[in-house]
Design an enzyme around this catalytic site. Structure first.
Site, mmCIF file in Angstrom:
data_model
loop_
_atom_site.group_PDB
_atom_site.id
_atom_site.type_symbol
_atom_site.label_atom_id
_atom_site.label_comp_id
_atom_site.label_asym_id
_atom_site.label_seq_id
_atom_site.Cartn_x
_atom_site.Cartn_y
_atom_site.Cartn_z
ATOM 1 N N GLY A 1 0.778 -1.230 0.000
ATOM 2 C CA GLY A 1 0.000 0.000 0.000
ATOM 3 C C GLY A 1 0.809 1.280 0.000
ATOM 4 C CB SER A 2 4.263 2.283 -0.859
ATOM 5 O OG SER A 2 4.424 1.874 -2.193
ATOM 6 C CG ASN A 3 1.896 3.222 -5.750
ATOM 7 O OD1 ASN A 3 2.254 4.239 -6.324
ATOM 8 N ND2 ASN A 3 2.596 2.087 -5.801
ATOM 9 C CG ASN B 1 -2.586 -1.243 -12.971
ATOM 10 O OD1 ASN B 1 -2.529 -1.257 -11.734
ATOM 11 N ND2 ASN B 1 -1.812 -2.014 -13.708
ATOM 12 C CG HIS C 1 3.136 -2.437 -15.087
ATOM 13 N ND1 HIS C 1 2.754 -3.601 -14.444
ATOM 14 C CD2 HIS C 1 4.221 -2.755 -15.830
ATOM 15 C CE1 HIS C 1 3.565 -4.577 -14.803
ATOM 16 N NE2 HIS C 1 4.463 -4.097 -15.639
ATOM 17 C CG MET D 1 -1.186 -8.512 -6.633
ATOM 18 S SD MET D 1 -0.064 -7.679 -7.783
ATOM 19 C CE MET D 1 0.893 -9.096 -8.311
ATOM 20 N NE ARG D 2 -7.115 -11.984 -6.511
ATOM 21 C CZ ARG D 2 -6.860 -13.225 -6.154
ATOM 22 N NH1 ARG D 2 -6.572 -14.152 -7.057
ATOM 23 N NH2 ARG D 2 -6.876 -13.561 -4.882
HETATM 24 C C1 GRF Z 1 3.700 -1.036 -7.435
HETATM 25 O O1 GRF Z 1 5.025 -1.194 -7.855
HETATM 26 C C2 GRF Z 1 2.777 -0.906 -8.615
HETATM 27 O O2 GRF Z 1 3.381 -0.327 -9.723
HETATM 28 C C3 GRF Z 1 2.441 -2.350 -8.915
HETATM 29 O O3 GRF Z 1 2.340 -2.961 -7.663
HETATM 30 C C4 GRF Z 1 3.178 -2.283 -6.729
HETATM 31 C C5 GRF Z 1 2.336 -1.969 -5.531
HETATM 32 O O4 GRF Z 1 3.110 -1.475 -4.461
HETATM 33 N N1 GRF Z 1 1.244 -2.451 -9.714
HETATM 34 P P1 GRF Z 1 2.396 -0.845 -3.182
HETATM 35 O O5 GRF Z 1 1.507 -1.927 -2.569
HETATM 36 O O6 GRF Z 1 1.619 0.339 -3.635
HETATM 37 O O7 GRF Z 1 3.529 -0.483 -2.257
#
Ligand code: GRF
Length: 192
Positions: A12-14, A107, A109, A90-91
């Site tokens: 969940g860092s994003n 999304n 990536h 992840m789905r």
């Molecule tokens: C990120 O690198 C994003 O690009 C990918 O999954 C990762 C998620 O990281 N789709 P976080 O859970 O947001 O730290």
């Protein structure tokens, strides 16, 4: 005002970067209305609760993907969500969900798509001969990281960096790029 929900399965860092960027203040026109996760043990669920953002765990079954999607659609409609933001979810979503939110699902990536879709994109980029690495934000379609690109941000590597350093650089780009792109999309949405 426009509202968005984040879907995440992991750290969940994003999500945190988005929550910080959209903290509810008097000047904030948009709202992070919910977090949805398909993993009960995902650290992101706790992060959401700590921030007071409604968090929903919905079990996911590959045998019937529509159970998760129907439940998510009900929640998002109830919250009048305008945009669905996948951040480490992840789905692969089916046509049912995609057609409910046309061009309203994005999304992020950690590679310069179309290079290295799918899992372990950072490791694959790192192990490649590519000198330009980066991050892509794209609309979500039925494929794997194959939807229309909205934004990319790249950097040149020198070749002496470690995998950990490349990972840190990519995540740091994600944490600034994603909130900026989401803000642009929300600004362009009338909201309700
Ligand atoms: C990120 O690198 C994003 O690009 C990918 O999954 C990762 C998620 O990281 N789709 P976080 O859970 O947001 O730290």
């Amino acid at each position: 005002m426009a509202r968005f929900a984040v879907f995440a399965s992991g750290t969940g860092s994003n999500f945190e970067a988005l929550a910080r960027a959209f903290e509810p203040t008097a000047a904030q026109p948009h709202q992070l209305a919910a977090l949805v996760s398909d993993r009960r043990s995902a650290a992101v669920l706790e992060k959401s609760q700590q921030r007071g953002i409604p968090a929903y765990f919905i079990p996911y079954s590959i045998a019937d993907r529509t159970v998760f999607e129907q439940a998510a659609i009900t929640i998002l409609r109830g919250l009048r969500v305008d945009l669905v933001v996948l951040a480490g979810f992840m789905r692969v979503l089916t046509r049912l969900f995609l057609s409910t939110f046309p061009r309203r699902i994005v999304n992020i990536h950690p590679s310069l798509l179309p290079a290295y879709p799918g899992t372990n994109a950072i490791e694959k980029s790192f192990g490649s001969p590519d000198s330009e690495l980066g991050v892509t934000v794209h609309f979500v379609d039925e494929g794997l990281d194959s939807g229309e690109v909205i934004a990319r941000e790249s950097f040149l590597r020198t070749g002496v960096e470690t995998l950990a350093e490349i990972e840190a650089r990519i995540h740091s780009i994600e944490h600034s790029l994603y909130p900026a792109v989401v803000r642009d999309l929300l600004d362009a949405t009338r909201g309700n």
